[in-house]
Scaffold this motif. Structure first.
Motif, PDB file in Angstrom:
ATOM      1  N   TYR A 149       0.830  -1.209   0.000  1.00 52.00           N
ATOM      2  CA  TYR A 149       0.000   0.000   0.000  1.00 52.00           C
ATOM      3  C   TYR A 149       0.864   1.259   0.000  1.00 52.00           C
ATOM      4  CZ  TYR A 149      -3.811  -3.166   1.055  1.00 52.00           C
ATOM      5  OH  TYR A 149      -4.726  -4.190   0.993  1.00 52.00           O
ATOM      6  N   PHE A 150       2.183   1.068   0.009  1.00 50.88           N
ATOM      7  CA  PHE A 150       3.099   2.198   0.169  1.00 50.88           C
ATOM      8  C   PHE A 150       4.050   2.328  -1.014  1.00 50.88           C
ATOM      9  CE2 PHE A 150       2.165   0.123   4.269  1.00 50.88           C
ATOM     10  CZ  PHE A 150       1.340   1.105   4.802  1.00 50.88           C
ATOM     11  N   SER A 151       3.730   1.625  -2.113  1.00 49.89           N
ATOM     12  CA  SER A 151       4.568   1.675  -3.323  1.00 49.89           C
ATOM     13  C   SER A 151       6.018   1.343  -3.006  1.00 49.89           C
ATOM     14  CB  SER A 151       4.472   3.055  -3.992  1.00 49.89           C
ATOM     15  OG  SER A 151       3.138   3.363  -4.329  1.00 49.89           O
ATOM     16  N   ALA A 152       6.217   0.396  -2.105  1.00 54.31           N
ATOM     17  CA  ALA A 152       7.564   0.033  -1.686  1.00 54.31           C
ATOM     18  C   ALA A 152       8.200  -0.902  -2.702  1.00 54.31           C
ATOM     19  CB  ALA A 152       7.533  -0.631  -0.317  1.00 54.31           C
ATOM     20  N   ALA A 153       9.429  -0.619  -3.062  1.00 55.16           N
ATOM     21  CA  ALA A 153      10.152  -1.459  -4.014  1.00 55.16           C
ATOM     22  C   ALA A 153      10.900  -2.585  -3.321  1.00 55.16           C
ATOM     23  CB  ALA A 153      11.123  -0.607  -4.823  1.00 55.16           C
ATOM     24  N   THR A 154      11.211  -2.407  -2.040  1.00 63.00           N
ATOM     25  CA  THR A 154      11.957  -3.404  -1.281  1.00 63.00           C
ATOM     26  C   THR A 154      11.255  -3.656   0.046  1.00 63.00           C
ATOM     27  OG1 THR A 154      13.332  -1.785  -0.125  1.00 63.00           O
ATOM     28  CG2 THR A 154      14.103  -2.558  -2.295  1.00 63.00           C
TER      29      THR A 154
END
Length: 457
Positions: free
Chosen positions: A191-196
Protein backbone atom coordinates in the motif's frame (compact mmCIF):
# COMPACT_ATOMS: atom_id res chain seq x y z
CA UNK A 1 -3.19 -38.00 -9.46
CA UNK A 2 -6.37 -39.69 -8.32
CA UNK A 3 -6.75 -40.55 -4.66
CA UNK A 4 -10.27 -41.91 -4.85
CA UNK A 5 -9.90 -45.15 -2.96
CA UNK A 6 -11.82 -48.26 -2.18
CA UNK A 7 -14.47 -47.79 0.46
CA UNK A 8 -13.18 -50.86 2.30
CA UNK A 9 -12.12 -48.63 5.22
CA UNK A 10 -15.64 -47.22 5.41
CA UNK A 11 -18.60 -49.57 5.78
CA UNK A 12 -21.88 -49.35 3.94
CA UNK A 13 -23.54 -48.69 7.29
CA UNK A 14 -21.25 -45.72 7.90
CA UNK A 15 -22.04 -44.30 4.47
CA UNK A 16 -25.77 -44.76 5.11
CA UNK A 17 -25.42 -42.99 8.46
CA UNK A 18 -23.62 -40.18 6.68
CA UNK A 19 -26.45 -39.81 4.18
CA UNK A 20 -28.93 -39.48 7.04
CA UNK A 21 -26.66 -36.99 8.82
CA UNK A 22 -26.52 -34.86 5.66
CA UNK A 23 -30.31 -34.93 5.29
CA UNK A 24 -30.80 -33.85 8.89
CA UNK A 25 -28.12 -31.19 8.56
CA UNK A 26 -29.89 -29.57 5.63
CA UNK A 27 -33.18 -29.62 7.52
CA UNK A 28 -32.00 -28.30 10.85
CA UNK A 29 -28.43 -26.95 10.97
CA UNK A 30 -27.71 -23.26 10.36
CA UNK A 31 -24.14 -22.89 9.07
CA UNK A 32 -21.77 -19.99 9.64
CA UNK A 33 -20.67 -17.68 6.80
CA UNK A 34 -23.10 -19.30 4.34
CA UNK A 35 -26.25 -18.57 2.37
CA UNK A 36 -28.19 -21.52 3.71
CA UNK A 37 -30.13 -22.51 0.58
CA UNK A 38 -27.44 -23.36 -2.00
CA UNK A 39 -24.91 -24.64 0.55
CA UNK A 40 -24.09 -28.33 0.11
CA UNK A 41 -21.64 -29.24 2.87
CA UNK A 42 -19.26 -32.17 2.65
CA UNK A 43 -19.96 -35.00 5.06
CA UNK A 44 -16.98 -36.34 7.00
CA UNK A 45 -17.36 -39.93 8.20
CA UNK A 46 -13.93 -40.48 9.70
CA UNK A 47 -10.64 -38.70 10.33
CA UNK A 48 -7.24 -40.02 11.30
CA UNK A 49 -3.85 -38.33 11.29
CA UNK A 50 -3.62 -36.16 8.18
CA UNK A 51 -6.56 -37.81 6.41
CA UNK A 52 -10.36 -37.59 6.34
CA UNK A 53 -12.99 -39.75 4.63
CA UNK A 54 -15.93 -38.03 2.95
CA UNK A 55 -19.56 -39.14 2.81
CA UNK A 56 -18.88 -41.44 -0.14
CA UNK A 57 -15.93 -43.08 1.55
CA UNK A 58 -13.25 -41.24 -0.43
CA UNK A 59 -9.98 -40.59 1.38
CA UNK A 60 -8.73 -36.98 1.29
CA UNK A 61 -5.46 -35.49 2.50
CA UNK A 62 -6.35 -32.70 4.92
CA UNK A 63 -3.95 -29.91 3.97
CA UNK A 64 -6.34 -27.40 5.54
CA UNK A 65 -5.89 -28.72 9.08
CA UNK A 66 -9.64 -27.99 9.07
CA UNK A 67 -9.67 -24.29 9.99
CA UNK A 68 -5.90 -24.36 10.51
CA UNK A 69 -6.42 -25.74 13.99
CA UNK A 70 -5.79 -29.50 13.97
CA UNK A 71 -2.07 -28.90 14.49
CA UNK A 72 -1.49 -32.44 15.78
CA UNK A 73 -3.73 -34.06 13.17
CA UNK A 74 -6.92 -35.99 13.75
CA UNK A 75 -7.61 -38.41 16.59
CA UNK A 76 -4.21 -38.27 18.25
CA UNK A 77 -4.43 -41.21 20.68
CA UNK A 78 -2.71 -39.42 23.56
CA UNK A 79 -5.21 -36.57 23.46
CA UNK A 80 -8.24 -38.80 22.92
CA UNK A 81 -7.19 -40.86 25.95
CA UNK A 82 -6.74 -37.71 28.06
CA UNK A 83 -10.24 -36.51 27.21
CA UNK A 84 -11.68 -39.93 28.05
CA UNK A 85 -9.81 -40.07 31.34
CA UNK A 86 -10.91 -36.55 32.29
CA UNK A 87 -14.52 -37.34 31.42
CA UNK A 88 -14.40 -40.28 33.79
CA UNK A 89 -13.10 -38.07 36.58
CA UNK A 90 -14.66 -34.60 36.22
CA UNK A 91 -16.59 -33.58 33.11
CA UNK A 92 -17.30 -30.01 34.13
CA UNK A 93 -17.05 -27.61 37.03
CA UNK A 94 -17.80 -23.90 37.46
CA UNK A 95 -14.85 -21.63 36.67
CA UNK A 96 -14.61 -20.21 40.20
CA UNK A 97 -13.41 -23.60 41.44
CA UNK A 98 -9.89 -24.94 41.00
CA UNK A 99 -9.47 -27.99 38.82
CA UNK A 100 -6.17 -29.69 38.12
CA UNK A 101 -6.58 -29.79 34.34
CA UNK A 102 -6.96 -26.01 34.14
CA UNK A 103 -4.11 -25.35 36.57
CA UNK A 104 -1.72 -27.59 34.62
CA UNK A 105 -2.79 -26.16 31.26
CA UNK A 106 -2.16 -22.63 32.55
CA UNK A 107 1.27 -23.64 33.85
CA UNK A 108 2.30 -25.21 30.55
CA UNK A 109 1.08 -22.24 28.52
CA UNK A 110 2.79 -19.71 30.80
CA UNK A 111 6.04 -21.64 30.40
CA UNK A 112 5.79 -21.36 26.61
CA UNK A 113 4.68 -17.75 26.19
CA UNK A 114 7.39 -15.11 25.84
CA UNK A 115 8.45 -12.65 28.54
CA UNK A 116 6.27 -12.15 31.58
CA UNK A 117 2.99 -13.41 30.15
CA UNK A 118 2.58 -15.50 33.27
CA UNK A 119 -1.20 -15.44 33.74
CA UNK A 120 -3.89 -17.12 31.64
CA UNK A 121 -7.58 -16.32 31.28
CA UNK A 122 -9.33 -19.17 29.49
CA UNK A 123 -12.11 -18.63 26.97
CA UNK A 124 -14.14 -20.86 24.67
CA UNK A 125 -12.30 -19.87 21.50
CA UNK A 126 -10.32 -17.25 19.64
CA UNK A 127 -13.01 -14.62 19.12
CA UNK A 128 -13.86 -14.28 22.78
CA UNK A 129 -10.14 -14.31 23.60
CA UNK A 130 -9.86 -11.20 21.42
CA UNK A 131 -12.93 -9.67 23.08
CA UNK A 132 -11.43 -10.11 26.54
CA UNK A 133 -7.91 -9.03 25.58
CA UNK A 134 -9.31 -5.75 24.26
CA UNK A 135 -11.45 -5.32 27.38
CA UNK A 136 -8.42 -5.89 29.61
CA UNK A 137 -6.34 -3.38 27.66
CA UNK A 138 -9.07 -0.75 27.81
CA UNK A 139 -9.56 -1.18 31.54
CA UNK A 140 -5.82 -1.19 32.20
CA UNK A 141 -5.16 2.00 30.23
CA UNK A 142 -8.48 3.80 30.67
CA UNK A 143 -8.43 4.45 26.89
CA UNK A 144 -11.09 3.20 24.47
CA UNK A 145 -9.78 3.23 20.89
CA UNK A 146 -8.17 0.14 19.40
CA UNK A 147 -5.93 0.04 16.33
CA UNK A 148 -6.29 -2.98 14.04
CA UNK A 149 -4.95 -3.77 10.60
CA UNK A 150 -6.83 -4.03 7.35
CA UNK A 151 -6.51 -7.53 5.83
CA UNK A 152 -6.85 -9.16 9.24
CA UNK A 153 -9.22 -11.57 10.92
CA UNK A 154 -9.86 -11.57 14.65
CA UNK A 155 -13.11 -13.53 15.05
CA UNK A 156 -16.85 -13.49 14.54
CA UNK A 157 -18.20 -11.99 17.76
CA UNK A 158 -19.22 -8.32 17.76
CA UNK A 159 -16.03 -6.63 18.88
CA UNK A 160 -13.75 -9.19 17.21
CA UNK A 161 -15.48 -8.85 13.84
CA UNK A 162 -15.26 -5.06 14.09
CA UNK A 163 -11.54 -5.37 14.79
CA UNK A 164 -11.30 -7.61 11.72
CA UNK A 165 -9.99 -5.91 8.60
CA UNK A 166 -11.47 -8.12 5.89
CA UNK A 167 -14.87 -8.00 4.15
CA UNK A 168 -16.57 -10.22 6.73
CA UNK A 169 -16.66 -7.08 8.89
CA UNK A 170 -18.74 -5.00 6.50
CA UNK A 171 -22.24 -6.27 7.34
CA UNK A 172 -21.58 -5.96 11.07
CA UNK A 173 -19.73 -2.63 11.17
CA UNK A 174 -21.78 0.27 12.52
CA UNK A 175 -18.70 2.37 13.22
CA UNK A 176 -19.39 2.34 16.95
CA UNK A 177 -16.86 -0.21 18.24
CA UNK A 178 -13.97 2.19 18.78
CA UNK A 179 -11.80 0.47 16.16
CA UNK A 180 -9.42 2.39 13.88
CA UNK A 181 -7.92 0.43 10.99
CA UNK A 182 -4.49 0.97 9.51
CA UNK A 183 -2.69 -0.42 6.45
CA UNK A 184 -0.52 -3.48 7.15
CA UNK A 185 2.95 -4.26 5.90
CA UNK A 186 2.25 -6.56 2.93
CA UNK A 187 5.08 -6.25 0.46
CA UNK A 188 3.60 -8.26 -2.43
CA UNK A 189 0.62 -5.89 -2.57
CA UNK A 190 2.27 -2.88 -0.96
CA UNK A 191 0.00 0.00 0.00
CA UNK A 192 3.10 2.20 0.17
CA UNK A 193 4.57 1.67 -3.32
CA UNK A 194 7.56 0.03 -1.69
CA UNK A 195 10.15 -1.46 -4.01
CA UNK A 196 11.96 -3.40 -1.28
CA UNK A 197 11.06 -5.04 2.01
CA UNK A 198 13.14 -2.43 3.81
CA UNK A 199 11.06 0.32 2.21
CA UNK A 200 7.89 -1.56 3.11
CA UNK A 201 8.90 -1.71 6.75
CA UNK A 202 9.94 1.95 6.93
CA UNK A 203 6.85 3.27 5.15
CA UNK A 204 4.40 1.00 6.95
CA UNK A 205 5.77 2.07 10.34
CA UNK A 206 5.64 5.73 9.32
CA UNK A 207 1.99 5.25 8.30
CA UNK A 208 1.22 3.57 11.61
CA UNK A 209 2.85 6.34 13.63
CA UNK A 210 1.00 8.95 11.59
CA UNK A 211 -2.25 7.13 12.35
CA UNK A 212 -1.46 7.10 16.07
CA UNK A 213 -0.65 10.82 16.09
CA UNK A 214 -3.68 11.79 14.04
CA UNK A 215 -6.04 9.68 16.17
CA UNK A 216 -4.50 10.92 19.43
CA UNK A 217 -2.28 8.64 21.53
CA UNK A 218 -4.19 9.62 24.66
CA UNK A 219 -7.31 7.98 23.19
CA UNK A 220 -5.77 4.66 22.07
CA UNK A 221 -5.74 1.80 24.54
CA UNK A 222 -4.56 -1.09 22.39
CA UNK A 223 -3.19 -2.21 19.07
CA UNK A 224 -4.09 -5.74 17.97
CA UNK A 225 -2.10 -7.46 15.25
CA UNK A 226 -1.86 -11.03 13.99
CA UNK A 227 1.78 -11.98 14.42
CA UNK A 228 1.50 -13.65 11.01
CA UNK A 229 -1.88 -12.97 9.40
CA UNK A 230 -3.67 -16.24 8.73
CA UNK A 231 -6.85 -16.31 6.67
CA UNK A 232 -5.87 -12.86 5.38
CA UNK A 233 -3.00 -14.34 3.40
CA UNK A 234 -0.08 -15.60 5.53
CA UNK A 235 2.01 -12.59 4.59
CA UNK A 236 4.98 -12.80 6.95
CA UNK A 237 5.89 -9.30 8.18
CA UNK A 238 9.08 -7.92 6.62
CA UNK A 239 12.23 -7.63 8.71
CA UNK A 240 12.03 -4.96 11.39
CA UNK A 241 8.27 -4.43 11.18
CA UNK A 242 7.16 -6.29 14.29
CA UNK A 243 9.95 -4.78 16.37
CA UNK A 244 8.93 -1.35 15.05
CA UNK A 245 5.28 -1.88 15.97
CA UNK A 246 6.28 -2.97 19.47
CA UNK A 247 8.45 0.14 19.87
CA UNK A 248 5.63 2.45 18.72
CA UNK A 249 3.20 0.93 21.20
CA UNK A 250 5.71 1.46 24.01
CA UNK A 251 6.43 5.01 22.87
CA UNK A 252 2.77 6.02 22.98
CA UNK A 253 1.57 3.95 25.96
CA UNK A 254 -0.54 1.55 23.88
CA UNK A 255 -1.05 -2.07 24.88
CA UNK A 256 0.18 -4.46 22.18
CA UNK A 257 -2.08 -7.50 21.69
CA UNK A 258 -0.51 -10.28 19.62
CA UNK A 259 -3.24 -12.37 18.01
CA UNK A 260 -1.76 -15.88 17.90
CA UNK A 261 -5.08 -17.71 17.52
CA UNK A 262 -4.04 -19.25 14.20
CA UNK A 263 -0.31 -18.55 14.15
CA UNK A 264 0.45 -19.97 17.60
CA UNK A 265 1.29 -23.38 19.03
CA UNK A 266 3.85 -24.39 16.47
CA UNK A 267 2.01 -23.46 13.30
CA UNK A 268 4.80 -21.17 12.07
CA UNK A 269 7.68 -23.36 13.25
CA UNK A 270 8.01 -21.83 16.71
CA UNK A 271 5.75 -22.16 19.73
CA UNK A 272 4.46 -18.65 19.01
CA UNK A 273 5.01 -16.60 15.89
CA UNK A 274 6.18 -13.56 17.85
CA UNK A 275 9.22 -15.69 18.73
CA UNK A 276 10.45 -15.15 15.17
CA UNK A 277 11.17 -11.54 16.15
CA UNK A 278 11.83 -11.84 19.88
CA UNK A 279 8.87 -9.52 20.50
CA UNK A 280 7.03 -9.63 23.82
CA UNK A 281 3.47 -8.28 23.70
CA UNK A 282 1.38 -7.09 26.64
CA UNK A 283 -1.37 -9.59 25.87
CA UNK A 284 -1.41 -12.66 23.64
CA UNK A 285 -4.55 -14.40 22.39
CA UNK A 286 -4.59 -18.09 21.55
CA UNK A 287 -7.00 -20.90 20.63
CA UNK A 288 -7.02 -23.45 17.77
CA UNK A 289 -3.65 -25.23 18.15
CA UNK A 290 -3.65 -25.11 21.96
CA UNK A 291 -5.51 -28.43 21.84
CA UNK A 292 -6.04 -28.82 18.08
CA UNK A 293 -9.73 -28.08 18.47
CA UNK A 294 -10.49 -31.44 20.08
CA UNK A 295 -12.58 -29.55 22.66
CA UNK A 296 -13.27 -25.79 22.20
CA UNK A 297 -10.70 -23.68 24.06
CA UNK A 298 -9.04 -20.29 23.78
CA UNK A 299 -7.46 -17.80 26.09
CA UNK A 300 -5.50 -14.68 26.85
CA UNK A 301 -1.96 -14.74 28.20
CA UNK A 302 -1.54 -11.66 30.39
CA UNK A 303 1.55 -9.69 31.38
CA UNK A 304 2.41 -9.10 35.01
CA UNK A 305 1.65 -5.37 34.68
CA UNK A 306 -1.86 -5.91 33.39
CA UNK A 307 -2.45 -8.67 35.94
CA UNK A 308 -1.61 -6.18 38.71
CA UNK A 309 -4.44 -3.90 37.51
CA UNK A 310 -6.86 -6.61 38.58
CA UNK A 311 -5.15 -7.81 41.74
CA UNK A 312 -7.46 -5.74 43.95
CA UNK A 313 -9.95 -4.64 41.30
CA UNK A 314 -12.54 -7.14 40.07
CA UNK A 315 -12.28 -8.01 36.42
CA UNK A 316 -15.74 -7.39 34.90
CA UNK A 317 -15.93 -10.43 32.65
CA UNK A 318 -16.30 -14.17 32.71
CA UNK A 319 -17.53 -17.29 30.95
CA UNK A 320 -19.44 -20.29 32.28
CA UNK A 321 -17.00 -22.62 30.58
CA UNK A 322 -13.77 -20.73 31.27
CA UNK A 323 -11.11 -23.38 31.81
CA UNK A 324 -13.45 -26.28 31.07
CA UNK A 325 -11.86 -29.48 32.40
CA UNK A 326 -12.28 -31.50 29.20
CA UNK A 327 -10.82 -28.70 27.08
CA UNK A 328 -7.92 -28.10 29.44
CA UNK A 329 -7.13 -31.81 29.73
CA UNK A 330 -6.98 -31.88 25.95
CA UNK A 331 -4.62 -28.88 26.02
CA UNK A 332 -2.30 -30.54 28.53
CA UNK A 333 -2.15 -33.71 26.44
CA UNK A 334 -1.68 -31.75 23.22
CA UNK A 335 1.19 -29.64 24.51
CA UNK A 336 2.90 -32.68 26.00
CA UNK A 337 2.46 -34.66 22.79
CA UNK A 338 3.89 -31.78 20.78
CA UNK A 339 6.91 -31.67 23.08
CA UNK A 340 7.40 -35.43 23.23
CA UNK A 341 7.19 -35.83 19.45
CA UNK A 342 9.11 -32.68 18.53
CA UNK A 343 6.25 -31.34 16.44
CA UNK A 344 7.29 -27.69 16.54
CA UNK A 345 10.78 -28.59 15.40
CA UNK A 346 9.27 -30.84 12.73
CA UNK A 347 7.10 -27.98 11.47
CA UNK A 348 10.20 -25.81 11.11
CA UNK A 349 12.04 -28.62 9.31
CA UNK A 350 9.38 -29.47 6.75
CA UNK A 351 8.72 -25.81 6.09
CA UNK A 352 12.37 -25.17 5.34
CA UNK A 353 13.23 -28.46 3.64
CA UNK A 354 10.04 -29.53 1.86
CA UNK A 355 7.24 -26.97 1.59
CA UNK A 356 9.32 -23.86 0.89
CA UNK A 357 11.51 -25.42 -1.83
CA UNK A 358 8.55 -27.19 -3.44
CA UNK A 359 6.44 -24.03 -3.61
CA UNK A 360 9.37 -22.11 -5.05
CA UNK A 361 9.60 -24.72 -7.80
CA UNK A 362 5.86 -24.52 -8.43
CA UNK A 363 6.09 -20.75 -8.75
CA UNK A 364 8.78 -21.13 -11.42
CA UNK A 365 6.73 -23.77 -13.22
CA UNK A 366 3.24 -22.26 -13.14
CA UNK A 367 2.52 -18.76 -14.53
CA UNK A 368 -0.64 -18.62 -12.38
CA UNK A 369 1.47 -18.40 -9.22
CA UNK A 370 2.17 -14.79 -8.35
CA UNK A 371 3.70 -15.29 -4.93
CA UNK A 372 4.52 -17.99 -2.40
CA UNK A 373 5.31 -17.16 1.21
CA UNK A 374 5.30 -18.64 4.67
CA UNK A 375 7.22 -20.49 7.34
CA UNK A 376 6.82 -23.74 9.24
CA UNK A 377 3.48 -25.33 8.32
CA UNK A 378 1.98 -21.95 7.43
CA UNK A 379 2.18 -21.09 3.71
CA UNK A 380 0.13 -19.36 1.02
CA UNK A 381 0.16 -19.63 -2.76
CA UNK A 382 -1.28 -16.47 -4.30
CA UNK A 383 -2.81 -17.00 -7.74
CA UNK A 384 -2.94 -14.32 -10.41
CA UNK A 385 -4.15 -14.06 -13.99
CA UNK A 386 -1.24 -11.79 -14.87
CA UNK A 387 2.10 -11.78 -13.09
CA UNK A 388 3.05 -8.34 -14.33
CA UNK A 389 -0.09 -6.59 -13.10
CA UNK A 390 -0.58 -9.05 -10.20
CA UNK A 391 -4.28 -9.22 -11.09
CA UNK A 392 -5.73 -11.65 -8.54
CA UNK A 393 -7.47 -14.78 -9.80
CA UNK A 394 -10.43 -13.84 -7.59
CA UNK A 395 -11.38 -10.38 -6.34
CA UNK A 396 -10.65 -9.31 -2.80
CA UNK A 397 -13.51 -10.59 -0.70
CA UNK A 398 -14.86 -12.98 -3.30
CA UNK A 399 -14.34 -16.03 -5.45
CA UNK A 400 -14.38 -16.65 -9.19
CA UNK A 401 -15.02 -19.45 -11.70
CA UNK A 402 -11.25 -19.82 -11.99
CA UNK A 403 -10.77 -20.39 -8.25
CA UNK A 404 -13.79 -22.70 -8.17
CA UNK A 405 -12.17 -24.78 -10.91
CA UNK A 406 -8.86 -24.91 -9.05
CA UNK A 407 -10.60 -25.92 -5.82
CA UNK A 408 -12.50 -28.67 -7.65
CA UNK A 409 -9.22 -29.90 -9.16
CA UNK A 410 -7.62 -30.09 -5.72
CA UNK A 411 -10.50 -32.13 -4.35
CA UNK A 412 -10.51 -34.38 -7.42
CA UNK A 413 -6.79 -34.98 -6.92
CA UNK A 414 -7.50 -36.06 -3.36
CA UNK A 415 -6.96 -32.99 -1.18
CA UNK A 416 -9.15 -31.19 1.31
CA UNK A 417 -7.78 -27.67 0.73
CA UNK A 418 -7.94 -24.30 2.47
CA UNK A 419 -8.85 -21.75 -0.21
CA UNK A 420 -9.56 -18.07 0.45
CA UNK A 421 -10.14 -15.43 -2.23
CA UNK A 422 -7.28 -15.94 -4.74
CA UNK A 423 -5.08 -18.05 -2.47
CA UNK A 424 -4.44 -21.68 -1.66
CA UNK A 425 -3.06 -22.11 1.83
CA UNK A 426 -0.67 -24.99 2.50
CA UNK A 427 -1.28 -25.60 6.19
CA UNK A 428 -0.82 -29.29 7.03
CA UNK A 429 -0.69 -30.79 10.52
CA UNK A 430 2.69 -30.25 12.15
CA UNK A 431 3.23 -34.02 12.37
CA UNK A 432 2.32 -34.89 8.78
CA UNK A 433 4.54 -37.56 7.28
CA UNK A 434 7.02 -36.46 4.64
CA UNK A 435 5.56 -38.89 2.11
CA UNK A 436 2.03 -37.62 2.66
CA UNK A 437 3.20 -34.03 2.42
CA UNK A 438 5.01 -34.65 -0.86
CA UNK A 439 1.89 -36.37 -2.19
CA UNK A 440 -0.14 -33.29 -1.28
CA UNK A 441 2.31 -30.98 -3.01
CA UNK A 442 2.03 -33.17 -6.11
CA UNK A 443 -1.74 -32.74 -5.96
CA UNK A 444 -1.22 -28.98 -5.80
CA UNK A 445 1.09 -29.14 -8.81
CA UNK A 446 -1.63 -30.93 -10.75
CA UNK A 447 -4.32 -28.40 -9.78
CA UNK A 448 -2.11 -25.45 -10.67
CA UNK A 449 -2.14 -26.67 -14.27
CA UNK A 450 -5.85 -25.85 -14.18
CA UNK A 451 -5.08 -22.41 -12.75
CA UNK A 452 -2.63 -21.81 -15.59
CA UNK A 453 -5.47 -22.03 -18.12
CA UNK A 454 -6.92 -18.82 -16.69
CA UNK A 455 -3.73 -16.80 -17.12
CA UNK A 456 -4.24 -14.01 -19.64
CA UNK A 457 -0.67 -12.79 -20.02
Amino acid sequence: MSTEVSTDAITAQEIAAGVRAHELDRKHVFHSWQAQGPFNPMTILKAEGSWVWDGEGNKLLDLSSQLVNTNIGHQHPQVVAAIQEQAGKLCTIAPQHVNDARSEAARLIAELTPGDLNHVFFTNGGADAVEHAIRMARLHTGKHKVLAAYRSYHGGTHLAINATGDPRRFANDLGDAGIVHFMPAYHYRSYFSAATEAEETERALRHLEDTIILEGPATIGALILESIPGSAGIYVPPAGYMEGVRELTRKYGIMFIADEVMAGFGRAGKWFSVNHWDVVPDLLTFAKGVNSGYVPLGGVAISDAIFETFRERAYPGGLTYSGHPLACAAAVATINAMKDEGMVENAARIGADIIGPALTELKAKHPSVGDVRGTGCFWAVELVTNRETREPMAPYGGSSPAMAAVTAALKKAGMLPFVNFNRIHVVPPLNIGDEDLRAGLAMLDEALSVADTFVTA
